[in-house]
Design a protein around this motif. Structure first.
Motif, PDB file in Angstrom:
ATOM      1  N   VAL A  84      -5.205  -4.411 -10.033  1.00 47.95           N
ATOM      2  CA  VAL A  84      -6.212  -3.594 -10.717  1.00 47.95           C
ATOM      3  C   VAL A  84      -7.602  -4.040 -10.300  1.00 47.95           C
ATOM      4  O   VAL A  84      -7.824  -5.194  -9.936  1.00 47.95           O
ATOM      5  CB  VAL A  84      -6.070  -3.683 -12.258  1.00 47.95           C
ATOM      6  CG1 VAL A  84      -4.708  -3.198 -12.709  1.00 47.95           C
ATOM      7  CG2 VAL A  84      -6.319  -5.104 -12.739  1.00 47.95           C
ATOM      8  N   THR A  85      -8.548  -3.124 -10.343  1.00 48.67           N
ATOM      9  CA  THR A  85      -9.935  -3.456 -10.006  1.00 48.67           C
ATOM     10  C   THR A  85     -10.666  -3.977 -11.243  1.00 48.67           C
ATOM     11  O   THR A  85     -10.153  -3.890 -12.373  1.00 48.67           O
ATOM     12  CB  THR A  85     -10.671  -2.210  -9.487  1.00 48.67           C
ATOM     13  OG1 THR A  85     -10.745  -1.238 -10.544  1.00 48.67           O
ATOM     14  CG2 THR A  85      -9.942  -1.612  -8.294  1.00 48.67           C
ATOM     15  N   GLY A  86     -11.875  -4.468 -11.020  1.00 50.22           N
ATOM     16  CA  GLY A  86     -12.680  -4.918 -12.150  1.00 50.22           C
ATOM     17  C   GLY A  86     -12.934  -3.801 -13.133  1.00 50.22           C
ATOM     18  O   GLY A  86     -12.860  -4.000 -14.355  1.00 50.22           O
ATOM     19  N   ALA A  87     -13.231  -2.604 -12.619  1.00 49.93           N
ATOM     20  CA  ALA A  87     -13.485  -1.456 -13.494  1.00 49.93           C
ATOM     21  C   ALA A  87     -12.240  -1.073 -14.279  1.00 49.93           C
ATOM     22  O   ALA A  87     -12.316  -0.766 -15.480  1.00 49.93           O
ATOM     23  CB  ALA A  87     -13.965  -0.267 -12.667  1.00 49.93           C
ATOM     24  N   GLN A  88     -11.091  -1.084 -13.628  1.00 54.93           N
ATOM     25  CA  GLN A  88      -9.842  -0.738 -14.310  1.00 54.93           C
ATOM     26  C   GLN A  88      -9.490  -1.773 -15.370  1.00 54.93           C
ATOM     27  O   GLN A  88      -9.030  -1.419 -16.465  1.00 54.93           O
ATOM     28  CB  GLN A  88      -8.714  -0.613 -13.286  1.00 54.93           C
ATOM     29  CG  GLN A  88      -8.846   0.594 -12.377  1.00 54.93           C
ATOM     30  CD  GLN A  88      -7.861   0.568 -11.221  1.00 54.93           C
ATOM     31  OE1 GLN A  88      -7.383  -0.498 -10.815  1.00 54.93           O
ATOM     32  NE2 GLN A  88      -7.549   1.736 -10.671  1.00 54.93           N
TER      33      GLN A  88
ATOM     34  N   VAL B  61     -17.632   2.452 -18.643  1.00 54.57           N
ATOM     35  CA  VAL B  61     -17.716   1.414 -17.608  1.00 54.57           C
ATOM     36  C   VAL B  61     -18.443   2.033 -16.420  1.00 54.57           C
ATOM     37  O   VAL B  61     -17.897   2.893 -15.724  1.00 54.57           O
ATOM     38  CB  VAL B  61     -16.325   0.914 -17.188  1.00 54.57           C
ATOM     39  CG1 VAL B  61     -16.446  -0.146 -16.097  1.00 54.57           C
ATOM     40  CG2 VAL B  61     -15.577   0.346 -18.394  1.00 54.57           C
ATOM     41  N   ASN B  62     -19.678   1.601 -16.200  1.00 53.59           N
ATOM     42  CA  ASN B  62     -20.515   2.171 -15.153  1.00 53.59           C
ATOM     43  C   ASN B  62     -20.603   1.265 -13.939  1.00 53.59           C
ATOM     44  O   ASN B  62     -20.357   0.054 -14.027  1.00 53.59           O
ATOM     45  CB  ASN B  62     -21.933   2.430 -15.687  1.00 53.59           C
ATOM     46  CG  ASN B  62     -21.937   3.388 -16.853  1.00 53.59           C
ATOM     47  OD1 ASN B  62     -21.125   4.317 -16.913  1.00 53.59           O
ATOM     48  ND2 ASN B  62     -22.843   3.172 -17.797  1.00 53.59           N
ATOM     49  N   HIS B  63     -20.984   1.854 -12.827  1.00 53.99           N
ATOM     50  CA  HIS B  63     -21.223   1.102 -11.602  1.00 53.99           C
ATOM     51  C   HIS B  63     -22.719   0.909 -11.440  1.00 53.99           C
ATOM     52  O   HIS B  63     -23.490   1.867 -11.542  1.00 53.99           O
ATOM     53  CB  HIS B  63     -20.651   1.862 -10.399  1.00 53.99           C
ATOM     54  CG  HIS B  63     -20.915   1.186  -9.096  1.00 53.99           C
ATOM     55  ND1 HIS B  63     -21.341   1.857  -7.968  1.00 53.99           N
ATOM     56  CD2 HIS B  63     -20.813  -0.113  -8.729  1.00 53.99           C
ATOM     57  CE1 HIS B  63     -21.483   1.008  -6.969  1.00 53.99           C
ATOM     58  NE2 HIS B  63     -21.176  -0.198  -7.406  1.00 53.99           N
ATOM     59  N   VAL B  64     -23.149  -0.343 -11.210  1.00 54.77           N
ATOM     60  CA  VAL B  64     -24.565  -0.630 -11.021  1.00 54.77           C
ATOM     61  C   VAL B  64     -24.737  -1.362  -9.696  1.00 54.77           C
ATOM     62  O   VAL B  64     -23.913  -2.200  -9.325  1.00 54.77           O
ATOM     63  CB  VAL B  64     -25.129  -1.468 -12.194  1.00 54.77           C
ATOM     64  CG1 VAL B  64     -24.429  -2.812 -12.299  1.00 54.77           C
ATOM     65  CG2 VAL B  64     -26.633  -1.657 -12.067  1.00 54.77           C
TER      66      VAL B  64
ATOM     67  N   GLY C  31     -26.373  -3.895  -6.865  1.00 49.11           N
ATOM     68  CA  GLY C  31     -26.882  -5.259  -6.916  1.00 49.11           C
ATOM     69  C   GLY C  31     -25.788  -6.292  -6.815  1.00 49.11           C
ATOM     70  O   GLY C  31     -24.600  -5.969  -6.797  1.00 49.11           O
ATOM     71  N   ASP C  32     -26.214  -7.539  -6.754  1.00 51.19           N
ATOM     72  CA  ASP C  32     -25.300  -8.663  -6.614  1.00 51.19           C
ATOM     73  C   ASP C  32     -25.211  -9.405  -7.944  1.00 51.19           C
ATOM     74  O   ASP C  32     -26.208  -9.956  -8.413  1.00 51.19           O
ATOM     75  CB  ASP C  32     -25.803  -9.609  -5.512  1.00 51.19           C
ATOM     76  CG  ASP C  32     -24.855 -10.761  -5.265  1.00 51.19           C
ATOM     77  OD1 ASP C  32     -23.641 -10.625  -5.531  1.00 51.19           O
ATOM     78  OD2 ASP C  32     -25.329 -11.818  -4.796  1.00 51.19           O
ATOM     79  N   LEU C  33     -24.046  -9.405  -8.553  1.00 51.60           N
ATOM     80  CA  LEU C  33     -23.818 -10.043  -9.846  1.00 51.60           C
ATOM     81  C   LEU C  33     -24.820  -9.549 -10.894  1.00 51.60           C
ATOM     82  O   LEU C  33     -25.407 -10.327 -11.652  1.00 51.60           O
ATOM     83  CB  LEU C  33     -23.889 -11.569  -9.711  1.00 51.60           C
ATOM     84  CG  LEU C  33     -22.789 -12.202  -8.840  1.00 51.60           C
ATOM     85  CD1 LEU C  33     -22.960 -13.709  -8.780  1.00 51.60           C
ATOM     86  CD2 LEU C  33     -21.408 -11.846  -9.352  1.00 51.60           C
ATOM     87  N   THR C  34     -24.977  -8.233 -10.945  1.00 48.76           N
ATOM     88  CA  THR C  34     -25.846  -7.598 -11.935  1.00 48.76           C
ATOM     89  C   THR C  34     -25.030  -7.064 -13.114  1.00 48.76           C
ATOM     90  O   THR C  34     -25.517  -6.227 -13.880  1.00 48.76           O
ATOM     91  CB  THR C  34     -26.638  -6.445 -11.290  1.00 48.76           C
ATOM     92  OG1 THR C  34     -25.723  -5.597 -10.571  1.00 48.76           O
ATOM     93  CG2 THR C  34     -27.684  -6.970 -10.326  1.00 48.76           C
ATOM     94  N   ASP C  35     -23.831  -7.577 -13.257  1.00 44.67           N
ATOM     95  CA  ASP C  35     -22.933  -7.130 -14.320  1.00 44.67           C
ATOM     96  C   ASP C  35     -23.533  -7.451 -15.688  1.00 44.67           C
ATOM     97  O   ASP C  35     -24.079  -8.530 -15.899  1.00 44.67           O
ATOM     98  CB  ASP C  35     -21.587  -7.845 -14.174  1.00 44.67           C
ATOM     99  CG  ASP C  35     -21.092  -7.829 -12.740  1.00 44.67           C
ATOM    100  OD1 ASP C  35     -20.412  -6.879 -12.361  1.00 44.67           O
ATOM    101  OD2 ASP C  35     -21.426  -8.781 -12.003  1.00 44.67           O
TER     102      ASP C  35
ATOM    103  N   LEU D 188     -21.194  -0.685 -20.484  1.00 40.98           N
ATOM    104  CA  LEU D 188     -20.806  -1.851 -19.688  1.00 40.98           C
ATOM    105  C   LEU D 188     -20.981  -1.486 -18.221  1.00 40.98           C
ATOM    106  O   LEU D 188     -20.462  -0.461 -17.764  1.00 40.98           O
ATOM    107  CB  LEU D 188     -19.354  -2.232 -19.986  1.00 40.98           C
ATOM    108  CG  LEU D 188     -18.850  -3.583 -19.464  1.00 40.98           C
ATOM    109  CD1 LEU D 188     -17.744  -4.111 -20.373  1.00 40.98           C
ATOM    110  CD2 LEU D 188     -18.328  -3.454 -18.040  1.00 40.98           C
ATOM    111  N   SER D 189     -21.731  -2.296 -17.497  1.00 39.54           N
ATOM    112  CA  SER D 189     -22.032  -2.004 -16.096  1.00 39.54           C
ATOM    113  C   SER D 189     -21.525  -3.129 -15.206  1.00 39.54           C
ATOM    114  O   SER D 189     -21.735  -4.316 -15.508  1.00 39.54           O
ATOM    115  CB  SER D 189     -23.538  -1.817 -15.895  1.00 39.54           C
ATOM    116  OG  SER D 189     -24.019  -0.733 -16.666  1.00 39.54           O
TER     117      SER D 189
END
Length: 235
Positions: free
Chosen positions: A48-52, A68-71, A73-77, A86-87
């Motif tokens: 599974v992916t991080g988003a899943q 669950v959104n995609h943002v 950048g690098d480690l911008t979670d 949640l991004s």
């Protein structure tokens, strides 16, 4: 800590106080990068992916309304309590690595904290807007007071910086609790096998040291301001 004008206090011996925090910050940044890079190359067997993983965990805890959104950048979670979103960053959202799943679960941990009214998080959320404003004013006010030998401005700067220091200290239990929740909620879900949890734990522990370094820097900087105020009275 970034001053918009020349800071005469940088020549004061109290600057030496900040060296341990600077060294810890450098070490923490190197550690989190190396640990993340290591486990981002290890694909979790569950696939599974991080988003899943984030979606599965959120739904499991009754938080299906949290997107669950995609943002970029690098480690911008991050989890944003203002709009309950949640991004996940580029390296986490679509990745099925152990590191990605661990970080995604950490952000879910924040969402769960919010839904449960976890006290340190709620306190941090309330003071965050004010801290962002006053922390930018604290050091310039103190420096002006130091240059003009104005006790009021120095004391005001110290009080404002104290607020920022408390914010950093409150952040520690918030982040450690979210990481602890992440490992707990991942256990038994299939997103990570039991022997893969240690990898996720290593990534989250490494990230936690950056918050420790920031808190130590804030505390030592506050001590430095107090020393400078005392020295100004002897001039």
């Amino acid at each position: 800590m970034y001053y918009p004008f020349f800071d005469p206090t940088m020549l004061h011996p109290s600057m030496l106080l900040l060296i341990p925090a600077l060294l810890l910050s450098f070490w923490a940044q190197m550690r989190v990068k190396s640990t993340f890079d290591r486990f981002s190359q290890v694909r979790a067997r569950g696939g599974v992916t991080g988003a899943q993983a984030a979606r599965m965990l959120l739904d499991r805890f009754g938080l299906s309304s949290v997107p669950v959104n995609h943002v970029e950048g690098d480690l911008t979670d991050h989890y944003d309590p203002r709009d309950r979103t949640l991004s996940l960053s580029d390296a986490v959202y679509s990745s099925s690595s152990i590191a990605a799943i661990g970080i995604a679960a950490h952000e879910v941990g924040h969402a769960i904290q919010h839904s449960e009214g976890y006290a340190p998080l709620m306190f941090r959320n309330r003071v965050a807007p004010a801290v962002g404003l006053v922390s930018n004013m604290a050091i310039p006010l103190f420096i002006i007071g130091f240059m003009m030998r104005g006790q009021f401005l120095m004391n005001l700067g110290i009080v404002l910086f104290l607020g920022a220091t408390i914010f950093h200290l409150v952040t520690l239990p918030v982040e450690y609790n979210a990481s602890s929740r992440a490992i707990t909620i991942l256990n038994g879900t299939g997103a990570l096998a039991p022997d893969e949890l240690n990898g996720a734990r290593s990534v989250l522990n490494a990230a936690a040291w950056t918050y420790v370094a920031a808190a130590l820097m804030a505390v030592l900087h506050l001590v430095r301001l107090l020393i400078l105020r005392g020295s100004s009275q002897d001039r």
